[in-house]
Design a protein around this motif. Structure first.
Motif, mmCIF file in Angstrom:
data_model
loop_
_atom_site.group_PDB
_atom_site.id
_atom_site.type_symbol
_atom_site.label_atom_id
_atom_site.label_comp_id
_atom_site.label_asym_id
_atom_site.label_seq_id
_atom_site.Cartn_x
_atom_site.Cartn_y
_atom_site.Cartn_z
ATOM 1 N N GLN A 9 8.922 5.826 -3.421
ATOM 2 C CA GLN A 9 8.172 5.835 -4.581
ATOM 3 C C GLN A 9 8.643 7.298 -5.123
ATOM 4 O OE1 GLN A 9 6.487 3.000 -6.040
ATOM 5 N NE2 GLN A 9 7.830 2.308 -4.385
ATOM 6 N N GLY A 10 9.259 8.194 -4.409
ATOM 7 C CA GLY A 10 9.472 9.499 -4.769
ATOM 8 C C GLY A 10 9.389 10.310 -3.574
ATOM 9 N N MET B 234 0.755 -1.216 -0.117
ATOM 10 C CA MET B 234 -0.084 -0.068 0.014
ATOM 11 C C MET B 234 0.960 1.158 -0.011
ATOM 12 S SD MET B 234 -3.316 0.804 2.509
ATOM 13 C CE MET B 234 -4.409 1.901 1.628
ATOM 14 N N GLN B 235 0.477 2.296 -0.620
ATOM 15 C CA GLN B 235 1.190 3.495 -0.794
ATOM 16 C C GLN B 235 0.624 4.561 0.180
ATOM 17 O OE1 GLN B 235 1.351 4.959 -4.717
ATOM 18 N NE2 GLN B 235 2.765 3.266 -5.358
ATOM 19 N N TYR B 236 1.621 5.178 0.679
ATOM 20 C CA TYR B 236 1.321 6.230 1.814
ATOM 21 C C TYR B 236 2.198 7.474 1.453
ATOM 22 C CZ TYR B 236 -0.869 2.671 4.623
ATOM 23 O OH TYR B 236 -1.728 1.786 5.399
ATOM 24 N N MET B 237 1.582 8.465 1.653
ATOM 25 C CA MET B 237 2.523 9.925 1.577
ATOM 26 C C MET B 237 2.763 10.223 2.814
ATOM 27 S SD MET B 237 1.604 13.402 -0.205
ATOM 28 C CE MET B 237 2.618 13.454 -1.603
ATOM 29 N N LEU B 238 4.024 10.515 3.281
ATOM 30 C CA LEU B 238 4.535 11.078 4.431
ATOM 31 C C LEU B 238 4.869 12.666 4.381
ATOM 32 C CD1 LEU B 238 7.493 8.385 5.518
ATOM 33 C CD2 LEU B 238 4.839 8.478 5.960
ATOM 34 N N MET B 239 4.131 13.446 4.771
ATOM 35 C CA MET B 239 4.233 14.793 4.689
ATOM 36 C C MET B 239 4.929 15.599 6.185
ATOM 37 S SD MET B 239 0.544 15.706 2.874
ATOM 38 C CE MET B 239 -0.211 14.400 3.631
ATOM 39 N N PHE B 240 5.998 16.064 5.799
ATOM 40 C CA PHE B 240 6.805 16.595 6.860
ATOM 41 C C PHE B 240 6.616 18.206 7.327
ATOM 42 C CE2 PHE B 240 9.548 13.335 4.526
ATOM 43 C CZ PHE B 240 9.156 12.202 5.268
ATOM 44 N N TYR B 241 5.750 18.093 8.439
ATOM 45 C CA TYR B 241 5.682 19.555 8.803
ATOM 46 C C TYR B 241 6.669 20.129 9.898
ATOM 47 C CZ TYR B 241 1.465 19.186 6.483
ATOM 48 O OH TYR B 241 0.399 18.790 5.427
ATOM 49 N N GLN B 242 7.328 21.283 9.590
ATOM 50 C CA GLN B 242 8.532 21.841 10.326
ATOM 51 C C GLN B 242 8.223 23.014 10.841
ATOM 52 O OE1 GLN B 242 10.886 20.666 6.877
ATOM 53 N NE2 GLN B 242 12.395 20.380 8.560
ATOM 54 N N TYR C 64 8.109 15.831 1.427
ATOM 55 C CA TYR C 64 7.323 14.733 1.317
ATOM 56 C C TYR C 64 8.013 13.308 0.856
ATOM 57 C CZ TYR C 64 6.829 15.300 -3.803
ATOM 58 O OH TYR C 64 7.308 15.438 -4.931
ATOM 59 N N PHE C 65 7.617 12.272 1.153
ATOM 60 C CA PHE C 65 8.032 10.882 0.442
ATOM 61 C C PHE C 65 6.586 10.187 0.209
ATOM 62 C CE2 PHE C 65 12.307 10.523 2.186
ATOM 63 C CZ PHE C 65 13.052 9.994 1.107
ATOM 64 N N ILE C 66 6.617 9.462 -0.840
ATOM 65 C CA ILE C 66 5.649 8.551 -1.223
ATOM 66 C C ILE C 66 6.341 7.157 -0.814
ATOM 67 C CG2 ILE C 66 4.075 7.515 -2.828
ATOM 68 C CD1 ILE C 66 3.743 10.253 -3.972
ATOM 69 N N ILE C 67 5.779 6.299 -0.337
ATOM 70 C CA ILE C 67 6.524 5.093 0.253
ATOM 71 C C ILE C 67 5.378 3.975 0.015
ATOM 72 C CG2 ILE C 67 7.954 5.924 1.885
ATOM 73 C CD1 ILE C 67 5.940 5.018 4.183
ATOM 74 N N ASP C 68 5.718 2.852 -0.289
ATOM 75 C CA ASP C 68 4.902 1.561 -0.432
ATOM 76 C C ASP C 68 5.568 0.631 0.496
ATOM 77 O OD1 ASP C 68 3.550 -0.359 -1.645
ATOM 78 O OD2 ASP C 68 4.519 -0.266 -3.468
#
Length: 116
Positions: free
Chosen positions: A43-44, A1-9, A81-85
């Protein structure tokens, strides 16, 4: 499953990028980025320029509203951000917890919508 990790700073972390502390700040991120890439789950993804370089567009009726910078003044801003699988949400959360900004800002984890 793909998830987007969004990094808030917080703004203070964006400010570190151009200071003498930048080397230590970047070392933490480079170690994290390297681990994500080496794991094969990436995934990018990219880091983003500071919030004040952004432009917000909204269409209201038939008019374009363009505003420089982020729309709302917030304590934390999207820094990258990263998109990970990965197999599941728990695994995505484990990777999110390893991000340097998890202790100073936050990491939003959201499933990627795949159109049927």
């Amino acid at each position: 499953m793909q998830y987007m990790l969004m990094f808030y700073q917080p703004q203070s972390e964006f400010d570190q990028r151009g200071t003498a502390d930048a080397q230590a700040y970047m070392a933490g991120w480079m170690a994290y980025v390297g681990a994500v890439r080496e794991s094969g789950i990436s995934q990018g993804g990219h880091g983003l320029q500071p919030p004040m370089t952004g432009t917000t567009l909204r269409i209201r009726g038939d008019k374009r509203q363009v505003q420089d910078g982020p729309f709302a003044d917030a304590k934390e801003q999207l820094g990258g951000y990263f998109i990970i699988d990965v197999p599941d949400l728990d695994t995505a959360l484990e990777w999110a917890a390893r991000a340097p900004c998890a202790t100073t800002g936050g990491v939003e984890v959201r499933p990627v919508f795949i159109a049927p």
